[in-house]
Design a protein around this motif. Sequence first.
Motif, PDB file in Angstrom:
ATOM      1  N   ALA A 362       0.837  -1.206   0.000  1.00  0.00           N
ATOM      2  CA  ALA A 362       0.000   0.000   0.000  1.00  0.00           C
ATOM      3  C   ALA A 362       0.866   1.248   0.000  1.00  0.00           C
ATOM      4  O   ALA A 362       0.600   2.208  -0.730  1.00  0.00           O
ATOM      5  CB  ALA A 362      -0.919  -0.010   1.220  1.00  0.00           C
ATOM      6  N   TYR A 363       1.923   1.261   0.820  1.00  0.00           N
ATOM      7  CA  TYR A 363       2.798   2.433   0.849  1.00  0.00           C
ATOM      8  C   TYR A 363       3.568   2.591  -0.460  1.00  0.00           C
ATOM      9  O   TYR A 363       3.746   3.706  -0.963  1.00  0.00           O
ATOM     10  CB  TYR A 363       3.776   2.338   2.020  1.00  0.00           C
ATOM     11  CG  TYR A 363       3.317   3.097   3.237  1.00  0.00           C
ATOM     12  CD1 TYR A 363       3.227   4.479   3.221  1.00  0.00           C
ATOM     13  CD2 TYR A 363       2.948   2.440   4.397  1.00  0.00           C
ATOM     14  CE1 TYR A 363       2.801   5.181   4.319  1.00  0.00           C
ATOM     15  CE2 TYR A 363       2.511   3.130   5.512  1.00  0.00           C
ATOM     16  CZ  TYR A 363       2.438   4.509   5.468  1.00  0.00           C
ATOM     17  OH  TYR A 363       2.002   5.203   6.552  1.00  0.00           O
ATOM     18  N   LEU A 364       4.025   1.474  -1.002  1.00  0.00           N
ATOM     19  CA  LEU A 364       4.794   1.574  -2.243  1.00  0.00           C
ATOM     20  C   LEU A 364       3.931   2.083  -3.392  1.00  0.00           C
ATOM     21  O   LEU A 364       4.444   2.656  -4.356  1.00  0.00           O
ATOM     22  CB  LEU A 364       5.407   0.217  -2.588  1.00  0.00           C
ATOM     23  CG  LEU A 364       6.567  -0.201  -1.667  1.00  0.00           C
ATOM     24  CD1 LEU A 364       7.067  -1.590  -2.016  1.00  0.00           C
ATOM     25  CD2 LEU A 364       7.715   0.808  -1.747  1.00  0.00           C
ATOM     26  N   LEU A 365       2.610   1.889  -3.303  1.00  0.00           N
ATOM     27  CA  LEU A 365       1.724   2.468  -4.318  1.00  0.00           C
ATOM     28  C   LEU A 365       1.841   3.988  -4.331  1.00  0.00           C
ATOM     29  O   LEU A 365       1.622   4.639  -5.348  1.00  0.00           O
ATOM     30  CB  LEU A 365       0.270   2.063  -4.046  1.00  0.00           C
ATOM     31  CG  LEU A 365      -0.192   0.701  -4.593  1.00  0.00           C
ATOM     32  CD1 LEU A 365      -1.627   0.448  -4.167  1.00  0.00           C
ATOM     33  CD2 LEU A 365      -0.069   0.650  -6.098  1.00  0.00           C
ATOM     34  N   LEU A 366       2.177   4.553  -3.161  1.00  0.00           N
ATOM     35  CA  LEU A 366       2.299   6.012  -3.085  1.00  0.00           C
ATOM     36  C   LEU A 366       3.446   6.538  -3.937  1.00  0.00           C
ATOM     37  O   LEU A 366       3.486   7.719  -4.270  1.00  0.00           O
ATOM     38  CB  LEU A 366       2.516   6.445  -1.630  1.00  0.00           C
ATOM     39  CG  LEU A 366       1.369   6.167  -0.653  1.00  0.00           C
ATOM     40  CD1 LEU A 366       1.736   6.655   0.730  1.00  0.00           C
ATOM     41  CD2 LEU A 366       0.089   6.818  -1.114  1.00  0.00           C
ATOM     42  N   THR A 367       4.399   5.675  -4.277  1.00  0.00           N
ATOM     43  CA  THR A 367       5.509   6.153  -5.117  1.00  0.00           C
ATOM     44  C   THR A 367       5.020   6.536  -6.507  1.00  0.00           C
ATOM     45  O   THR A 367       5.743   7.178  -7.261  1.00  0.00           O
ATOM     46  CB  THR A 367       6.593   5.069  -5.248  1.00  0.00           C
ATOM     47  OG1 THR A 367       6.013   3.884  -5.813  1.00  0.00           O
ATOM     48  CG2 THR A 367       7.200   4.739  -3.895  1.00  0.00           C
ATOM     49  N   LEU A 368       3.785   6.124  -6.848  1.00  0.00           N
ATOM     50  CA  LEU A 368       3.231   6.522  -8.143  1.00  0.00           C
ATOM     51  C   LEU A 368       2.760   7.964  -8.133  1.00  0.00           C
ATOM     52  O   LEU A 368       2.522   8.543  -9.185  1.00  0.00           O
ATOM     53  CB  LEU A 368       2.057   5.611  -8.510  1.00  0.00           C
ATOM     54  CG  LEU A 368       2.419   4.129  -8.695  1.00  0.00           C
ATOM     55  CD1 LEU A 368       1.165   3.300  -8.871  1.00  0.00           C
ATOM     56  CD2 LEU A 368       3.337   3.961  -9.882  1.00  0.00           C
ATOM     57  N   ALA A 369       2.621   8.541  -6.946  1.00  0.00           N
ATOM     58  CA  ALA A 369       2.199   9.940  -6.868  1.00  0.00           C
ATOM     59  C   ALA A 369       3.325  10.824  -7.395  1.00  0.00           C
ATOM     60  O   ALA A 369       4.498  10.489  -7.274  1.00  0.00           O
ATOM     61  CB  ALA A 369       1.866  10.316  -5.433  1.00  0.00           C
ATOM     62  N   PRO A 370       2.970  11.985  -7.981  1.00  0.00           N
ATOM     63  CA  PRO A 370       3.997  12.821  -8.609  1.00  0.00           C
ATOM     64  C   PRO A 370       4.742  13.696  -7.627  1.00  0.00           C
ATOM     65  O   PRO A 370       5.447  14.608  -8.046  1.00  0.00           O
ATOM     66  CB  PRO A 370       3.160  13.685  -9.579  1.00  0.00           C
ATOM     67  CG  PRO A 370       1.836  13.803  -8.919  1.00  0.00           C
ATOM     68  CD  PRO A 370       1.608  12.509  -8.182  1.00  0.00           C
ATOM     69  N   PHE A 371       4.601  13.477  -6.332  1.00  0.00           N
ATOM     70  CA  PHE A 371       5.203  14.356  -5.346  1.00  0.00           C
ATOM     71  C   PHE A 371       6.474  13.735  -4.779  1.00  0.00           C
ATOM     72  O   PHE A 371       6.424  12.661  -4.167  1.00  0.00           O
ATOM     73  CB  PHE A 371       4.223  14.640  -4.209  1.00  0.00           C
ATOM     74  CG  PHE A 371       2.939  15.225  -4.688  1.00  0.00           C
ATOM     75  CD1 PHE A 371       2.822  16.585  -4.906  1.00  0.00           C
ATOM     76  CD2 PHE A 371       1.856  14.416  -4.964  1.00  0.00           C
ATOM     77  CE1 PHE A 371       1.646  17.124  -5.373  1.00  0.00           C
ATOM     78  CE2 PHE A 371       0.676  14.950  -5.434  1.00  0.00           C
ATOM     79  CZ  PHE A 371       0.569  16.312  -5.639  1.00  0.00           C
ATOM     80  N   PRO A 372       7.621  14.374  -4.978  1.00  0.00           N
ATOM     81  CA  PRO A 372       8.872  13.811  -4.456  1.00  0.00           C
ATOM     82  C   PRO A 372       8.813  13.574  -2.952  1.00  0.00           C
ATOM     83  O   PRO A 372       9.356  12.587  -2.459  1.00  0.00           O
ATOM     84  CB  PRO A 372       9.906  14.894  -4.800  1.00  0.00           C
ATOM     85  CG  PRO A 372       9.318  15.610  -5.971  1.00  0.00           C
ATOM     86  CD  PRO A 372       7.848  15.600  -5.746  1.00  0.00           C
TER      87      PRO A 372
END
Length: 773
Positions: A362-372
């Motif tokens: 679930a957290y690694l899905l957040l890496t798809l967000a465009p925010f560094p």
Amino acid sequence: MPKLSTFNFRAALLWLAVCLAAAFWLVGRWTSVPINSSVLALLPVQSQDAAQAELETAFTRRLDRQVVWMLSPGTQPDPLLAAQWRARMAAVPGVLEVQGPMTPQLRQQWLQFFYTYRNSLLDAQTRARLQAGGNAQAQWVLAQLYSAFAGVGHQEIARDPLMLVRGTQMALLQGAGSLRLVDGWLSTRDAEGRFWYFLPAQLQASSFDVSQTQALVTAFQREETAFLADHPQARVLSRGSLFYSEHAAQQAGHDITVIGSVTILGVVLLILAAFRSLLPLLLCILSVGMGALWGTTLTVALFGEVHLMTLAMSLSVVGISVDYALYYLVERRSRVVEESPWCSMGRVRPALFMALGTSAVAYLLLTLAPFPGIRQLAVFAAAGLCAACLTVVFWHPILARPLRAAPVPCLRQLDAWLQLWRTRRLVRVGVPVLLAGLAVLALSRLPFSDDIAQLQEPPARIQAQDRHITELTGQSMDQKWFLIAGQSPQQALERLDAFVPQLAQAQAAGWLQSYRALPLHSLNRQAEDQQLLQSAATEVRQALAATGLEMPQADTRLTPLEPEVWLRSPASQGWRLLWLSLPNGASGVLVPVAGVRQEAALAALAQPAAGIHWVDRKAAFDQLFAHYRQVLSQLLLLALGGVCVVSIVRLGWRRGLRTSVPSLLSLALGLGALSLFGRSANLFSLLALVLVLGIGINYTIFFGNSRGTPRTSLFAVLLAMLTTLLTLGVLVFSSTRAISSFGIVLSAGIFAAFLLAPLALPDQASHPTNPSC
């Protein structure tokens, strides 16, 4: 058994060695690790070509260092007061430059520059008259000569018979809006007759450098208070990204201080109340500490830096990583007498690894967000959760040996709750159906918005001053402009020369109110203008002679004007912000536009292939938010489908579907809760749903663990939910709207997941199995 124990101790020692190595590596690197505190680093990288991105980023950083003050001494000019204010502000540490008046010496240099390069700086109106023939320019010169207000002197005629400098100055004056030079100062008057001085300034660092913004704004406010005390008739207006950034930093600091303190205090009191012993608290701190160590280490190793906001947001990891320790400690305390610590670990280990896997994904899905910044948080959290779980698995069975046996607190209430779910069909079916109905009703009323302006509401005082300055100067902070890019300075100027006529037509059509185009031309345009001058000069002289005016022969020789020369001259003052050259020669020109009425039509003028780009930062971010919201929605649906499939494969279709209900309804109720607070859903809402899915699955996994007991599972899940609400749910009280909405979705979703988690209970016919110790 001894062999297994030996293996466990070796694994614990190996994990200790690995953690020590990570700690030594991090300590050795920590002094050289940059702590990024710039809010700009949190913004997404927009999809565009590299050259445009580099130019736009450089322009943005330059513009974000600008501050503007408008000072009013009253209804009469008072340049001395403006000079005092400039001296005060220039003395503030962190201020690089405050623009002052144009001194007589500077004005002389300014005029000399324009006379020297008058043939290279033709304005559009003069060029149009020359293109129409020498007679048009001659008629305009005559109009100037016989005008009672023009004030043409003999010396001007002698130096510039075609009055090219006068034409250029008049064009510049028209583009300056309501600002005029009075006593060398840029100034204007408002509708009430008050006189205002315009004082632009440049800061040494970015307005989004949170390490300096508060000190700067405090210093500005202190100077303003002292200045107004000495001059009560004066008024001051301020504008700049600095003031918005400082307000946001203040809100974030308040959230970190207040919410962070409540979080830590609440979690400590909760664990002490549940176990009535310091040992569980220390073991929880140990697992969380190892999580923080590995989260920081992996973040530094992968990104080379740590963002301040990543450290602040890592508080959220506490609420999840402490679940692993709680689940083991609750199970262990209830079985101290009957089995060894490793046997207790054997009961919960499969559930812990399953829970770790879902949360990490679930957290690694957040890496798809465009925010560094969010990507850093995702890596920090995934690494931290893995380390916290391994610490529980390897170390806690050894360190928890002194733990004393104790019954599960609130035994009667917990058993009653479990009985309700097991024996009452009305509860087992009615509660999910009721919550499903509420979710459908809430979601039907929930609007979606990708407007980034709704994420945080700026203070009214700053907005009011911004509007007032816009009214006085005609210059707004819309941040809408055309970016004219070229591989070289001359290519950028050639493209600008070709594009400006289209802007003039757009202005005539009413698409926009005004624009500011750089008063500098390419060498090709300068050569073309010289040919126009040579062709028209004789005709102009003859036309004037026909009226009885003997004018000297105009000097039409070309003095080529390069951008470097122009930038070093006083003529570029007030324009330099709009020009940028990179070390590789790529150059860009900004053309700000104001009063946009037909944005789509203006955007259609852009020709990216020809280096003409339409830039609307807010609209670009809105589109980016919408795009990633759609992407994340699809990923969430995919993840939810994956959860259902895995549950059906593991547990059979009937129990698998039943176990998937909490995940589905927790997402729906979490999102629908926004409508109760009058909020709209956005990208941040979906990011919260990712966490709801990852954490909520843990609850069903703990309940569905056939090796554990429902009673201890319920108590562990209850503690886990409370710690999550204490760490993440308190974000509801954040003063930042986006973070508050994040907390609402998370709190509602996590509570729904807890409420429905008993649906994952094993069937009564099945019995707990004893693990292999």
